[in-house]
Design a protein around this motif. Structure first.
Motif, PDB file in Angstrom:
ATOM      1  N   LYS A  63      64.251 -68.393  23.609  1.00 18.31           N
ATOM      2  CA  LYS A  63      64.809 -69.743  23.502  1.00 18.31           C
ATOM      3  C   LYS A  63      66.028 -69.934  24.419  1.00 18.31           C
ATOM      4  O   LYS A  63      66.488 -68.999  25.051  1.00 18.31           O
TER       5      LYS A  63
ATOM      6  N   CYS B  55      69.444 -68.450  22.263  1.00 20.67           N
ATOM      7  CA  CYS B  55      69.395 -67.240  21.421  1.00 20.67           C
ATOM      8  C   CYS B  55      68.206 -66.405  21.871  1.00 20.67           C
ATOM      9  O   CYS B  55      67.439 -66.821  22.724  1.00 20.67           O
TER      10      CYS B  55
ATOM     11  N   CYS C  20      65.558 -65.541  20.169  1.00 16.63           N
ATOM     12  CA  CYS C  20      64.306 -65.758  19.437  1.00 16.63           C
ATOM     13  C   CYS C  20      63.159 -65.998  20.418  1.00 16.63           C
ATOM     14  O   CYS C  20      63.350 -66.636  21.448  1.00 16.63           O
TER      15      CYS C  20
ATOM     16  N   VAL D  74      63.100 -67.727  14.032  1.00 13.73           N
ATOM     17  CA  VAL D  74      64.419 -68.346  13.956  1.00 13.73           C
ATOM     18  C   VAL D  74      65.472 -67.284  13.694  1.00 13.73           C
ATOM     19  O   VAL D  74      65.163 -66.193  13.235  1.00 13.73           O
ATOM     20  N   CYS D  75      66.715 -67.615  14.015  1.00 13.21           N
ATOM     21  CA  CYS D  75      67.826 -66.718  13.717  1.00 13.21           C
ATOM     22  C   CYS D  75      68.990 -67.563  13.197  1.00 13.21           C
ATOM     23  O   CYS D  75      68.887 -68.786  13.085  1.00 13.21           O
TER      24      CYS D  75
ATOM     25  N   CYS E 126      69.768 -70.523  15.722  1.00 12.27           N
ATOM     26  CA  CYS E 126      68.924 -71.706  15.934  1.00 12.27           C
ATOM     27  C   CYS E 126      68.599 -72.477  14.658  1.00 12.27           C
ATOM     28  O   CYS E 126      67.973 -73.534  14.715  1.00 12.27           O
TER      29      CYS E 126
HETATM   30 ZN   LIG Z   1      67.242 -68.103  17.348  1.00  9.74          ZN
END
Ligand SMILES: [Zn+2]
Length: 479
Positions: free
Chosen positions: A16, A19, A21, A42-43, A46
């Motif tokens: 992304k 980040c 991800c 996701v993290c 995000c």
């Molecule tokens: Zn992320």
């Protein structure tokens, strides 16, 4: 009439924008979707948890610069990100990081036919989460209209996917022109290898259209054909209002692709409403002159230049040339084949039979087993009249699935029946996976269930699998 487009293109980077991800989006495979489980990629960043900070993806900037160079833009030597503040559940942070004051590039153009369409600016920004408006009557969670949904689902896998926003001046005077522009743009993006058109929603367009004094924006249209349809709808709607002596209201409308109409969403906000502020957690982006020349060296020959070369140097008909270059992978393989085979025959096959066979299977060349060497051999057989064109077409269909020499296929296929168990076994396994009940029936003593299973494999091989061979495999696997 004035039409302008804002195209949001998802860049096909590995990760992304801010980040680490994975940037794995949904791929449309034939009619089925290969769906990533929602909210798994996701993290903390995000989904917008407080205290997390962005890190810029260098590759996304490189991709945007490639697009900027290909669209003849002036690249900003220095640009930066800003926060566009808005409160909506598709953005966990309550602001989107985008470019506002100084975009990464501006003042470009793309020639569509004889008309130069000016590109006002190119921005890099993050995609918001995916919102699915759902109806309780819809068990597939397919999108219902925003005005007719019972509840809304959110998928943050898309939150933070890098977007390149390409904004044109309002220079289109027909809906068709807008569509042709998008087709050409999509071709360029594919040649640049920064974009995957097979991903659902990988190019989303907002269209501005004004016929009177006020501008109407139609948001979030996917696909060129829908852009043309949405514009046609708006043209008729606005003409109707004007002919009754009324004024067209300034507003934002949504395109309902299923109903084929636009619906009012809200009256237009002014840009200032978003309260842009400078993003303090990211560095400024500096692009030196040497970096620009480096990017220029990465730009491959694009479709338009290829067509010109095919027609002038290779003496290929214009229609065939346009058809071949519409897919960069087909063009690349055609050029390999044309070095060793008769150019005219190769052009005819790549624009004709090969594309037809791929369309029939809804496949792209890169997903098949076809190799340039094998096509060269196949065309040689046709030219030397070893086989008829009809047989060559049958062999071509096999070559899509089997990475074998056409000569081998010719011998093995003799009358095009498949006896080879190793070729049939994957299809048998597929049928077993899809028909658990038939397996249970068979194991419970209903031996005739195997006839049904054999029939399913015959269907999938379009009657070409040898039924005795298929039966043998089933008996072996169901032991
Ligand atoms: Zn992320």
């Amino acid at each position: 009439m004035k039409i302008g487009l804002e195209c949001h293109v998802q860049l096909s980077t590995k990760t992304k924008l801010f980040c680490g991800c994975p940037n794995n989006r949904q791929k449309v495979v034939e009619d089925e979707h290969v769906v990533n489980e929602p909210n798994m990629q996701v993290c903390d960043y995000c989904i917008g948890l407080p205290g997390t900070k962005p890190r810029l993806n260098k590759k996304a900037i490189e991709y945007a610069l490639k697009i900027a160079v290909a669209l003849n833009c002036k690249i900003s030597s220095e640009s930066f990100f800003s926060r566009k503040t808005y409160f909506y559940p598709d953005m966990g942070k309550n602001y989107q990081i985008t470019q506002y004051e100084i975009p990464i590039a501006s003042n470009g153009f793309l020639k569509v036919g004889n008309k130069k369409i000016r590109i006002e600016r190119i921005n890099v920004e993050e995609d918001p989460a995916r919102i699915v408006h759902t109806s309780k009557y819809d068990s597939d969670y397919k999108s219902a209209s925003i005005t007719h949904s019972d509840y809304t689902l959110l998928d943050y896998n898309r939150s933070g996917v890098p977007l390149c926003e390409i904004v044109t001046d309002p220079e289109f005077s027909t809906s068709r022109e807008a569509r042709l522009f998008l087709q050409d743009l999509s071709s360029i993006l594919r040649y640049l290898d920064v974009f995957d058109p097979d991903v659902e929603g990988s190019m989303r367009v907002d269209a501005n259209i004004s016929m009177g004094s006020e501008r109407v924006e139609v948001k979030n249209i996917s696909g060129f054909k829908d852009v043309e349809k949405a514009l046609n709808y708006e043209i008729i709607r606005q003409k109707g209002i004007l002919s009754r002596g009324k004024a067209v209201a300034r507003e934002t409308r949504g395109w309902d692709a299923d109903a084929g109409i636009t619906r009012s969403l809200r009256t237009k906000e002014e840009a200032e409403d978003y309260g842009y502020i400078f993003e303090p957690d990211l560095p400024r982006i500096t692009v030196t002159k040497s970096r620009v020349s480096e990017i220029k060296s990465l730009i491959p020959e694009l479709a338009e230049e290829k067509v010109e070369r095919y027609v002038k140097k290779m003496k290929i008909g214009l229609d065939l040339a346009i058809s071949i270059v519409s897919d960069p992978d087909i063009a690349a393989m055609f050029e390999d084949v044309a070095k060793k085979a008769d150019v005219q025959t190769a052009a005819k096959w790549f624009a004709g039979e090969i594309k037809k066979t791929l369309n029939y299977r809804s496949m792209r060349l890169k997903d098949t087993k076809i190799k340039a060497d094998h096509i060269i051999k196949l065309l040689k057989f046709v030219k030397e009249k070893v086989i008829t064109e009809a047989t060559a077409e049958l062999i071509l269909r096999e070559m899509i699935m089997r990475p074998e020499d056409p000569e081998m296929l010719l011998v093995q296929d003799n009358a095009t029946r498949i006896y080879d168990e190793s070729i049939l076994e994957p299809t048998v396994n597929e049928v077993l996976n899809e028909n658990v009940q038939a397996i249970l029936d068979y194991k419970a003593g209903k031996k005739e269930a195997i006839n049904f299973l054999v029939g399913q494999v015959m269907k999938k091989t379009r009657g070409r699998g040898d039924s005795d061979a298929i039966r043998r495999i089933f008996l072996r696997l169901l032991k």
